[in-house]
Structure formats: structure tokens, C-alpha cells
Design a protein around this motif. Structure first.
Motif, PDB file in Angstrom:
ATOM      1  N   VAL A 101      -8.492   7.598   8.690  1.00 20.17           N
ATOM      2  CA  VAL A 101      -7.475   8.572   8.278  1.00 20.17           C
ATOM      3  C   VAL A 101      -6.694   9.081   9.478  1.00 20.17           C
ATOM      4  O   VAL A 101      -5.457   9.193   9.427  1.00 20.17           O
ATOM      5  CB  VAL A 101      -8.134   9.743   7.516  1.00 20.17           C
ATOM      6  N   VAL A 102      -7.381   9.391  10.584  1.00 22.77           N
ATOM      7  CA  VAL A 102      -6.680   9.912  11.756  1.00 22.77           C
ATOM      8  C   VAL A 102      -5.784   8.848  12.378  1.00 22.77           C
ATOM      9  O   VAL A 102      -4.798   9.171  13.060  1.00 22.77           O
ATOM     10  CB  VAL A 102      -7.696  10.459  12.790  1.00 22.77           C
ATOM     11  N   GLY A 103      -6.091   7.572  12.143  1.00 22.26           N
ATOM     12  CA  GLY A 103      -5.210   6.517  12.628  1.00 22.26           C
ATOM     13  C   GLY A 103      -3.837   6.559  11.994  1.00 22.26           C
ATOM     14  O   GLY A 103      -2.843   6.114  12.582  1.00 22.26           O
ATOM     15  N   TYR A 104      -3.772   7.111  10.783  1.00 22.38           N
ATOM     16  CA  TYR A 104      -2.476   7.291  10.102  1.00 22.38           C
ATOM     17  C   TYR A 104      -1.833   8.631  10.451  1.00 22.38           C
ATOM     18  O   TYR A 104      -0.786   8.984   9.894  1.00 22.38           O
ATOM     19  CB  TYR A 104      -2.668   7.248   8.584  1.00 22.38           C
ATOM     20  N   GLY A 105      -2.451   9.405  11.365  1.00 24.64           N
ATOM     21  CA  GLY A 105      -2.013  10.763  11.658  1.00 24.64           C
ATOM     22  C   GLY A 105      -0.518  10.936  11.905  1.00 24.64           C
ATOM     23  O   GLY A 105       0.092  11.865  11.354  1.00 24.64           O
ATOM     24  N   PRO A 106       0.122  10.074  12.708  1.00 27.83           N
ATOM     25  CA  PRO A 106       1.550  10.271  12.993  1.00 27.83           C
ATOM     26  C   PRO A 106       2.444  10.206  11.764  1.00 27.83           C
ATOM     27  O   PRO A 106       3.599  10.648  11.822  1.00 27.83           O
ATOM     28  CB  PRO A 106       1.868   9.102  13.954  1.00 27.83           C
ATOM     29  N   GLU A 120      -8.962  13.197  19.908  1.00 23.71           N
ATOM     30  CA  GLU A 120      -8.936  13.482  18.468  1.00 23.71           C
ATOM     31  C   GLU A 120      -9.547  12.346  17.658  1.00 23.71           C
ATOM     32  O   GLU A 120     -10.145  12.567  16.607  1.00 23.71           O
ATOM     33  CB  GLU A 120      -7.508  13.775  17.991  1.00 23.71           C
ATOM     34  N   TRP A 121      -9.399  11.118  18.161  1.00 21.68           N
ATOM     35  CA  TRP A 121     -10.045   9.981  17.495  1.00 21.68           C
ATOM     36  C   TRP A 121     -11.559  10.062  17.668  1.00 21.68           C
ATOM     37  O   TRP A 121     -12.309   9.771  16.738  1.00 21.68           O
ATOM     38  CB  TRP A 121      -9.521   8.671  18.075  1.00 21.68           C
ATOM     39  N   GLU A 122     -11.992  10.460  18.854  1.00 24.14           N
ATOM     40  CA  GLU A 122     -13.422  10.597  19.095  1.00 24.14           C
ATOM     41  C   GLU A 122     -14.015  11.673  18.189  1.00 24.14           C
ATOM     42  O   GLU A 122     -15.120  11.514  17.640  1.00 24.14           O
ATOM     43  CB  GLU A 122     -13.675  10.938  20.565  1.00 24.14           C
ATOM     44  N   SER A 123     -13.293  12.781  18.024  1.00 19.71           N
ATOM     45  CA  SER A 123     -13.765  13.855  17.151  1.00 19.71           C
ATOM     46  C   SER A 123     -13.833  13.385  15.704  1.00 19.71           C
ATOM     47  O   SER A 123     -14.786  13.709  14.980  1.00 19.71           O
ATOM     48  CB  SER A 123     -12.839  15.069  17.270  1.00 19.71           C
ATOM     49  N   ALA A 124     -12.833  12.612  15.276  1.00 18.98           N
ATOM     50  CA  ALA A 124     -12.823  12.104  13.908  1.00 18.98           C
ATOM     51  C   ALA A 124     -13.986  11.149  13.671  1.00 18.98           C
ATOM     52  O   ALA A 124     -14.654  11.209  12.625  1.00 18.98           O
ATOM     53  CB  ALA A 124     -11.500  11.394  13.623  1.00 18.98           C
ATOM     54  N   LEU A 175     -11.752   9.600   1.545  1.00 24.45           N
ATOM     55  CA  LEU A 175     -11.118  10.581   0.675  1.00 24.45           C
ATOM     56  C   LEU A 175     -11.534  12.006   1.032  1.00 24.45           C
ATOM     57  O   LEU A 175     -10.759  12.938   0.823  1.00 24.45           O
ATOM     58  CB  LEU A 175     -11.448  10.260  -0.784  1.00 24.45           C
ATOM     59  N   SER A 176     -12.741  12.178   1.567  1.00 27.22           N
ATOM     60  CA  SER A 176     -13.147  13.506   2.042  1.00 27.22           C
ATOM     61  C   SER A 176     -12.331  13.926   3.250  1.00 27.22           C
ATOM     62  O   SER A 176     -12.046  15.117   3.441  1.00 27.22           O
ATOM     63  CB  SER A 176     -14.640  13.506   2.395  1.00 27.22           C
ATOM     64  N   ALA A 177     -11.949  12.957   4.095  1.00 20.02           N
ATOM     65  CA  ALA A 177     -11.121  13.258   5.265  1.00 20.02           C
ATOM     66  C   ALA A 177      -9.693  13.595   4.862  1.00 20.02           C
ATOM     67  O   ALA A 177      -8.991  14.307   5.588  1.00 20.02           O
ATOM     68  CB  ALA A 177     -11.125  12.073   6.233  1.00 20.02           C
ATOM     69  N   VAL A 178      -9.260  13.085   3.706  1.00 14.34           N
ATOM     70  CA  VAL A 178      -7.914  13.392   3.219  1.00 14.34           C
ATOM     71  C   VAL A 178      -7.886  14.767   2.566  1.00 14.34           C
ATOM     72  O   VAL A 178      -6.986  15.569   2.790  1.00 14.34           O
ATOM     73  CB  VAL A 178      -7.454  12.314   2.218  1.00 14.34           C
ATOM     74  N   SER A 179      -8.900  15.029   1.735  1.00 12.43           N
ATOM     75  CA  SER A 179      -9.008  16.316   1.054  1.00 12.43           C
ATOM     76  C   SER A 179     -10.454  16.511   0.622  1.00 12.43           C
ATOM     77  O   SER A 179     -11.280  15.611   0.761  1.00 12.43           O
ATOM     78  CB  SER A 179      -8.074  16.380  -0.161  1.00 12.43           C
ATOM     79  N   THR A 180     -10.766  17.670   0.076  1.00 14.22           N
ATOM     80  CA  THR A 180     -12.116  17.906  -0.422  1.00 14.22           C
ATOM     81  C   THR A 180     -12.350  17.109  -1.699  1.00 14.22           C
ATOM     82  O   THR A 180     -11.413  16.626  -2.322  1.00 14.22           O
ATOM     83  CB  THR A 180     -12.310  19.401  -0.712  1.00 14.22           C
ATOM     84  N   GLY A 181     -13.601  16.985  -2.087  1.00 12.67           N
ATOM     85  CA  GLY A 181     -13.911  16.272  -3.322  1.00 12.67           C
ATOM     86  C   GLY A 181     -14.382  14.861  -3.102  1.00 12.67           C
ATOM     87  O   GLY A 181     -14.113  13.978  -3.921  1.00 12.67           O
ATOM     88  N   GLY A 182     -15.089  14.623  -1.986  1.00 16.05           N
ATOM     89  CA  GLY A 182     -15.552  13.274  -1.695  1.00 16.05           C
ATOM     90  C   GLY A 182     -16.526  12.744  -2.720  1.00 16.05           C
ATOM     91  O   GLY A 182     -16.506  11.568  -3.072  1.00 16.05           O
ATOM     92  N   ASN A 183     -17.412  13.629  -3.238  1.00 21.35           N
ATOM     93  CA  ASN A 183     -18.383  13.189  -4.236  1.00 21.35           C
ATOM     94  C   ASN A 183     -17.694  12.690  -5.493  1.00 21.35           C
ATOM     95  O   ASN A 183     -18.074  11.666  -6.075  1.00 21.35           O
ATOM     96  CB  ASN A 183     -19.341  14.329  -4.583  1.00 21.35           C
ATOM     97  N   MET A 184     -16.681  13.407  -5.936  1.00 21.05           N
ATOM     98  CA  MET A 184     -15.965  12.983  -7.134  1.00 21.05           C
ATOM     99  C   MET A 184     -15.249  11.669  -6.905  1.00 21.05           C
ATOM    100  O   MET A 184     -15.157  10.823  -7.817  1.00 21.05           O
ATOM    101  CB  MET A 184     -14.959  14.073  -7.535  1.00 21.05           C
TER     102      MET A 184
END
Length: 510
Positions: A334-339, A320-324, A183-192
Motif C-alpha cells: 500500500v505504501v508503494g502506491y503512496g505518491p 516510511e517503507w521500513e515502518s510499513a 485492506l487493513s492498511a487502506v482502511s479499517t475492517g480487515g477481518n471483514m
């Protein structure tokens, strides 16, 4: 005693009772002494009585470690057997197992084919003990760690329960960490997001077994859909050509270590598997519970682990996968769903929420296992222990969000050691020493009728000696493990059964 919430398990209680056909050892176990004794139990505390009244009114399961008597069990038709499969699929078709599969190529340098094979066979072997312990629930009516009293004895079984609590809460920690990463990779607010996942889990497990089974019956559906989509969008980038790195001995060591971790991931469910089927009737054939459990476990583990291995293999050819992956394992999902753009982010959120199904089972079992630790702990209601467990792993997850790989490699394998030893001791107890006389299930809380467990404890400790010799961890590598390859190989899960069997040759009624 509040029984209303467990009077209905959806399709589990519909239809006639299960057919006969129990094996000799387990059939003897259900009949030996079960009608002859009534185990004494301490009267409920004032707090327990008060909580029971509240739970009856609210429809929450009040039962903790108390045995489910024959007249309290439910009818089980064919859908009840299907429910066993669906429960295990919902639990394990989750992102934590995907991130575990990533360790094959990323940490151990295995090829996609090697990682997939090691993961599949490791998880399958580890699922056998879990499916075996699941059969205890219907036949005994006792929780898994209560069953440990019959093999380990009254006092040593508390050690087993404590180790199992560490496993259960550790898995919950991992689930929360993975959910936060995604969820942090999707948007901010991972702690919540970690807190939200934990709160939903708390609600389901607090209401108890009925809501538990209802949730797990359908939780797999969205996961199957979004993970198949992930296979479709990311599968073409899986690296199926790069070979495993290292010389022949190092490759063998890497394969064994990853195999052992996947085995540990599956075998650690054995400490709670019976908890989920205690309301099934005694006439439920053990072979059906075992077979349905194996189907659900192997299908879900294989699907998730192979997907994770594929995603990690793609980091070799896609920068880009390596960076993720450098950010987190969750970010790689999350990056696997990138397209897919925005829809891909939606799918990622569904994957993260799918971890709730994996959280529910260990959270539910931990609420019961706390009560086994002592007389005073047993007087504290399950829902309070349940809440306490949720708080513990949520706080730990918030503190350890960036250490998932270390948690996996050090925690999972280490926790798999004791389960393998305990299962070996339990199998010998049932198949050799209790084959004819069976078990008195009503003596579950009567210390005078349970073994001291001296021989079992000695066997358990000797098994740990074998573990120490064969383990390969970041902080320690045993002499046997060190002899395999450049980095050693964790072969403890393969040696512990032998160690326990040698120690149990002197086992008797102790």
C-alpha cells in the motif's frame, strides 16, 4: 450426472480438436486398456443424486472425482491453448507472490539482484513439475490426486491427497491473510475483507469449472495494470546498490534457502494442475499444455517475485517503507502506491481483490481432493467439501493475520518436500515402468487393478529421510543444511529427487 456447466468453457471449447503428436509414453497411456475395462464405481448416494438434480437446475458443476470420459470432453481451438497461459498468469500474478519475493532482502539479507535471480530461477525450476502434471488432465480425464493412485497405490495415495489438501488450504490461508493486510492498511475492517474475499471465492468455485475458467481468463487484466503502476511509482526507490549481507558461506546459504522457498511456491501447484484441464480432449498435444503452462507460470511468478524483492529492498533507504513493513507485508504494498494518494488506495484494493484468482484454483481442487480420502468422503458432494474448505481457511486466516512471514518460511518449504519426492516417483513410474504398457484410465476407482504401492511408499519415506537431513527450518536444521553458512541452507528440494531415485531402483509392480 450433471454436465451442463462444463459444456461451455468459453473459448476453450470453440474450434476443432487439438492436433495429434503425443509422446510415446503418454500415447500408450491413453490407449492401454482404456477400451477394455469399465471400472466399477459405487452408485451415487441419495444425497448425491439430490444434489445432482439441484446442480443441473442451477448450472453448477456436479462432478467430483469421477473421470471425464472421452465423449464428455470438449473441443479445443487455439484460444483453448491461450487459456492455459492466461489461467496461470491470473493465478500467480497476485499479492501473495509479491510478499513472498519480499523475503529475499528482508529475511535472508539478499541484495535486490541476488533475490531477483534466486526467485526467477527457483520459480522456473519449480514450475517444471507443475507444467508436467498439467499434461495429465487431457490425456487421462482424471484429477491429479486420482492419478496418484496409479503411482502410489490405492492406500498410499490417500496420504498424498491429505498432504495436498494441507497445501491447498494453506495457500488459501496465506491469500486471505495478505488480502486482510492490504485492506487493513487502506482502511479499517480487515477481518471483514477476509470474509468478503473468501465468499467470492466460494461462489466461483461452487459453480465449478466453467465459471472458474471464465474468471481466470480475465482476472489478470486489472492485475497487470495496477502492478505496472506499482512498478512505476515504487521502482525508483528500489535499492540496487546494497550488497548481500554475510560471508561467502552465509551468502551461499541464504541464496539456497530463498531459492528453495521460491521453488516450493511453484512446485506445490503440481498437486492440482491436472484438475483444470480434464475437459480438454485426449488429442491435445502434451507438449502444448506443458509449454503454455510454463509460459504462464514463469512470466507471472517472475513479475510478482521481482516486484516484491524490489519493494523490500527499498526499506533500506526509505524509513516510511521500513515502518510499513514493520506493520505487515501488505502495508508495504500500500505504501508503494503512496505518491498516488486516493488513486493509490484504489489500486491497493484491486491488488487485494486480485487474490481471489489465486484462491479459486486451490479451493476448487480441495473440494475434489476431500472425496479421495475414503469411500464415505466420496459420497459427500463436491460443493459441500468446497464449503467446508472455505470455512477452514477463513477461520485460520482470521486467527493468523499477524504471522505471514512465519507461515511462508515454515509452511511453504515444508510442503514443497513431499511434492518433489512424489514427482520423482511419478516420473520414474511413467518413463521406466509404464513406458510400454501405459495406464488403464478406466481403472481409476478399481482397487484390484491399481498397484499396492508398497515400493512407492518406501521410496516416499526414504525421500523424507533426505528431506530431514537437508531441511533448514526455524524449528530444525538438518546436519547437511547446517554445514552451509552461519544460518544453514535449505537444500532439501535439490536432494529429494536423488533420494527417491535411489529408493525406486527396486520398484516393480508393487
Amino acid at each position: 450426472m450433471a454436465t451442463s456447466p462444463t459444456q461451455h468453457l468459453g473459448d476453450v471449447e470453440k474450434g476443432g480438436t487439438g492436433d495429434g503428436g503425443q509422446d510415446v509414453a503418454m500415447k500408450n497411456a491413453t490407449t492401454s486398456g482404456s477400451e477394455l475395462h469399465s471400472a466399477p464405481s459405487s452408485p451415487p448416494s441419495k444425497m448425491q443424486a439430490y444434489i445432482d438434480r439441484i446442480e443441473q437446475f442451477a448450472g453448477i458443476e456436479a462432478r467430483g472425482i469421477r473421470r471425464v470420459e472421452t465423449h464428455e470432453k470438449h473441443r479445443v481451438g487455439r484460444m483453448g491453448y491461450v487459456q492455459i497461459v492466461l489461467l496461470w498468469v491470473s493465478i500467480n500474478l497476485a499479492a501473495n507472490n509479491i510478499t513472498l519475493g519480499m523475503l529475499g532482502p528482508s529475511l535472508f539479507g539478499l541484495s535486490f539482484i541476488d533475490a531477483s535471480l534466486c526467485a526467477t530461477f527457483g520459480a522456473t525450476l519449480g514450475s517444471l513439475p507443475t507444467a508436467y502434471t498439467a499434461t495429465w488432465g487431457p490425456v487421462s480425464g482424471n484429477r491429479t490426486m486420482i492419478f496418484a493412485r496409479y503411482t502410489m497405490g490405492w492406500w498410499p495415495s490417500k496420504l498424498i491427497a491429505l498432504l495436498n489438501l494441507i497445501v491447498l488450504l494453506g495457500y488459501c490461508l496465506i491469500d486471505c491473510v495478505v488480502a486482510g493486510q492490504i485492506l487493513s492498511a487502506v482502511s479499517t475492517g480487515g477481518n471483514m475483507s477476509v470474509v468478503v474475499v473468501a465468499v467470492i471465492t466460494w461462489v466461483v468455485t461452487t459453480f465449478g469449472i466453467s465459471i472458474f475458467h471464465l474468471y481466470e481468463r480475465y482476472a489478470f487484466l486489472p492485475q497487470v495494470i495496477v502492478l505496472c503502476i506499482l512498478f512505476g511509482t515504487a521502482g525508483k526507490y528500489f535499492d540496487t546498490t546494497t550488497a548481500t549481507q554475510g560471508d561467502s558461506r552465509t551468502i551461499a546459504g541464504s541464496r539456497l534457502s530463498f531459492f528453495s522457498i521460491c521453488l516450493s511456491a511453484a512446485i506445490t501447484y503440481a498437486g492440482g494442475a491436472a484438475d483444470y484441464f480434464v475437459y480438454y480432449p485426449e488429442t491435445t498435444p502434451p507438449w502444448i499444455v506443458f509449454t503454455c503452462s510454463m509460459i504462464g507460470l514463469t512470466l507471472s511468478f517472475t513479475f510478482a517475485l521481482v516486484l516484491g524483492a524490489g519493494l523490500a529492498s527499498g526499506t533500506v533507504t526509505k524509513p516510511e517503507w521500513e515502518s510499513a513493513y514493520g506493520v505487515s507485508q501488505g502495508a508495504l504494498i500500500v505504501v508503494g502506491y503512496g505518491p498516488l494518494g486516493g488513486f493509490g488506495k484504489f489500486c491497493s484494493v484491486v491488488v487485494a481483490l486480485g487474490l481471489i484468482a489465486n484462491l479459486i484454483a486451490p479451493t476448487y481442487s480441495s473440494g475434489v481432493d476431500f472425496q479421495i480420502l475414503g469411500r464415505y468422503a466420496a459420497k459427500i458432494p463436491r460443493l459441500i467439501w468446497n464449503t467446508f474448505g472455505v470455512i477452514i481457511y477463513t477461520v485460520c486466516a482470521l486467527a493468523g493475520r499477524n504471522s505471514l512471514s512465519a507461515i511462508f518460511t515454515n509452511f511453504l518449504a515444508l510442503m514443497g518436500y513431499w511434492v518433489a519426492i512424489w514427482i520423482a516417483i511419478t516420473l520414474e513410474e511413467q518413463l521406466i515402468f509404464r513406458r510400454r504398457r501405459g495406464y488403464d484410465w478406466n481403472a481409476w476407482n478399481d482397487r484390484s487393478k491399481l498397484p499396492l504401492g508398497i515400493a512407492a511408499l518406501v521410496a516416499f519415506l526414504i525421500g523424507w529421510v533426505g528431506a530431514i537431513l537437508c531441511m533448514a527450518q526455524a524449528w530444525y536444521t538438518g546436519p547437511i543444511a547446517r554445514s552451509v553458512g552461519e544460518h544453514g541452507a535449505d537444500v532439501s528440494d535439490l536432494s529429494l529427487e536423488f533420494s527417491s531415485i535411489l529408493a525406486d531402483l527396486s520398484h516393480s509392480d508393487g
